[in-house]
Design a protein around this motif. Structure first.
Motif, mmCIF file in Angstrom:
data_model
loop_
_atom_site.group_PDB
_atom_site.id
_atom_site.type_symbol
_atom_site.label_atom_id
_atom_site.label_comp_id
_atom_site.label_asym_id
_atom_site.label_seq_id
_atom_site.Cartn_x
_atom_site.Cartn_y
_atom_site.Cartn_z
ATOM 1 N N PRO A 41 11.759 60.474 49.215
ATOM 2 C CA PRO A 41 11.800 61.832 50.270
ATOM 3 C C PRO A 41 11.178 63.029 49.427
ATOM 4 O O PRO A 41 11.765 63.102 48.374
ATOM 5 C CB PRO A 41 13.185 61.804 50.666
ATOM 6 C CG PRO A 41 13.763 60.635 50.515
ATOM 7 C CD PRO A 41 13.172 59.739 49.354
ATOM 8 N N GLY A 42 10.155 63.564 50.112
ATOM 9 C CA GLY A 42 9.794 64.548 49.575
ATOM 10 C C GLY A 42 8.846 64.531 48.295
ATOM 11 O O GLY A 42 8.378 65.364 47.653
ATOM 12 N N LYS A 43 8.439 63.441 48.024
ATOM 13 C CA LYS A 43 7.477 63.084 46.912
ATOM 14 C C LYS A 43 6.272 62.407 47.452
ATOM 15 O O LYS A 43 6.259 61.799 48.575
ATOM 16 C CB LYS A 43 8.194 62.083 45.680
ATOM 17 C CG LYS A 43 9.259 62.903 45.151
ATOM 18 C CD LYS A 43 9.832 62.110 44.055
ATOM 19 C CE LYS A 43 10.999 62.897 43.298
ATOM 20 N NZ LYS A 43 11.419 62.045 41.968
ATOM 21 N N GLU A 44 5.337 62.496 46.313
ATOM 22 C CA GLU A 44 4.117 61.755 46.833
ATOM 23 C C GLU A 44 4.154 60.271 46.922
ATOM 24 O O GLU A 44 4.897 59.713 46.068
ATOM 25 C CB GLU A 44 2.987 62.250 45.976
ATOM 26 C CG GLU A 44 1.674 62.147 46.418
ATOM 27 C CD GLU A 44 0.556 62.584 45.341
ATOM 28 O OE1 GLU A 44 0.853 63.644 44.860
ATOM 29 O OE2 GLU A 44 -0.533 62.157 45.160
ATOM 30 N N ARG A 45 3.489 59.718 47.966
ATOM 31 C CA ARG A 45 3.482 58.383 48.045
ATOM 32 C C ARG A 45 2.777 57.636 46.676
ATOM 33 O O ARG A 45 1.586 58.082 46.459
ATOM 34 C CB ARG A 45 2.402 57.953 49.112
ATOM 35 C CG ARG A 45 2.481 56.521 49.735
ATOM 36 C CD ARG A 45 1.837 56.089 50.869
ATOM 37 N NE ARG A 45 2.511 56.618 51.971
ATOM 38 C CZ ARG A 45 2.300 56.882 53.233
ATOM 39 N NH1 ARG A 45 1.357 56.285 53.554
ATOM 40 N NH2 ARG A 45 3.169 57.245 54.270
ATOM 41 N N MET A 92 11.941 54.104 46.925
ATOM 42 C CA MET A 92 11.846 53.474 48.319
ATOM 43 C C MET A 92 10.634 52.611 48.253
ATOM 44 O O MET A 92 9.520 53.143 48.247
ATOM 45 C CB MET A 92 12.179 54.277 49.529
ATOM 46 C CG MET A 92 12.036 53.478 51.158
ATOM 47 S SD MET A 92 13.710 52.696 51.070
ATOM 48 C CE MET A 92 14.871 53.991 51.646
ATOM 49 N N TYR A 93 10.504 51.148 48.465
ATOM 50 C CA TYR A 93 9.457 50.270 48.642
ATOM 51 C C TYR A 93 9.081 50.257 50.256
ATOM 52 O O TYR A 93 9.844 49.628 50.776
ATOM 53 C CB TYR A 93 9.831 49.311 47.726
ATOM 54 C CG TYR A 93 9.491 49.580 46.271
ATOM 55 C CD1 TYR A 93 10.578 50.105 45.626
ATOM 56 C CD2 TYR A 93 8.420 49.048 45.582
ATOM 57 C CE1 TYR A 93 10.574 50.393 44.460
ATOM 58 C CE2 TYR A 93 8.383 49.312 44.342
ATOM 59 C CZ TYR A 93 9.316 49.942 43.655
ATOM 60 O OH TYR A 93 9.348 50.056 42.298
ATOM 61 N N GLN A 117 9.955 49.976 57.567
ATOM 62 C CA GLN A 117 10.924 50.849 57.442
ATOM 63 C C GLN A 117 11.483 51.178 55.795
ATOM 64 O O GLN A 117 11.937 52.142 55.529
ATOM 65 C CB GLN A 117 12.082 50.385 58.108
ATOM 66 C CG GLN A 117 13.240 49.390 57.623
ATOM 67 C CD GLN A 117 12.628 47.767 57.263
ATOM 68 O OE1 GLN A 117 11.558 47.526 57.876
ATOM 69 N NE2 GLN A 117 13.425 47.200 56.764
ATOM 70 N N GLY A 118 11.059 50.114 55.038
ATOM 71 C CA GLY A 118 11.208 50.513 53.674
ATOM 72 C C GLY A 118 12.546 49.882 53.191
ATOM 73 O O GLY A 118 13.602 49.645 53.939
ATOM 74 N N THR A 119 12.555 49.479 51.661
ATOM 75 C CA THR A 119 13.699 48.901 51.235
ATOM 76 C C THR A 119 14.031 49.468 49.778
ATOM 77 O O THR A 119 12.970 49.952 49.373
ATOM 78 C CB THR A 119 13.573 47.474 51.094
ATOM 79 O OG1 THR A 119 14.837 46.848 50.513
ATOM 80 C CG2 THR A 119 12.437 46.895 50.197
ATOM 81 N N GLN A 120 15.236 50.077 49.635
ATOM 82 C CA GLN A 120 15.438 50.747 48.389
ATOM 83 C C GLN A 120 15.670 49.747 47.249
ATOM 84 O O GLN A 120 16.334 49.027 47.402
ATOM 85 C CB GLN A 120 17.054 51.474 48.433
ATOM 86 C CG GLN A 120 17.254 52.422 47.219
ATOM 87 C CD GLN A 120 16.177 53.419 46.929
ATOM 88 O OE1 GLN A 120 15.744 54.121 47.904
ATOM 89 N NE2 GLN A 120 16.231 53.633 45.843
#
Length: 125
Positions: A41-45, A92-93, A117-120
């Motif tokens: 969250p809040g970081k670049e992809r 988060m992937y 939806q992503g997986t941590q």
């Protein structure tokens, strides 16, 4: 409707392994790019790995030699095998898909048409 569902994330100690899976539903394009990216969250992809419909793969320098992307077309499933995990891999992937060539998606700043939806993934030292 295209749907991507990730699984396989979790917590592991540094040096450990995890395998992420992505079940793909409703994707009917004959050509495609599939891939994994990570983003907090809040970081670049950050792009992690891609695989084209011809089977060619590409990896970020930070994961080369440690991660392997693969697909099982019979099961409509994409995988990411992650070995020798480091704390820096914590993120988060996301699984993603796009009908364009992978080089186009990457050049377009990882702007995927479809994503899960992503997986941590958490790696402790």
């Amino acid at each position: 409707q295209v749907q991507l569902v990730e699984s396989g994330g979790g917590s592991v100690q540094a040096g450990g392994s995890l395998r992420l899976s992505c079940a793909v539903f409703g994707y009917t394009y004959s050509s495609y790019c599939m891939g994994w990216f990570r983003q907090a969250p809040g970081k670049e992809r950050e792009g992690v790995a891609t695989i084209d419909s011809d089977g060619s793969t590409s990896y970020a320098d930070s994961v080369k030699g440690r991660f392997t992307i693969s697909q099982d077309n019979a099961k409509n499933t994409l995988y990411l095998q992650m070995n020798s995990l480091k704390p820096g891999d914590t993120d988060m992937y996301y699984c993603a898909a796009d009908p364009r060539y992978c080089r186009t998606v990457v050049a377009d700043r990882e702007s995927w048409s479809y994503r899960g939806q992503g997986t941590q993934v958490t790696v402790s030292s």
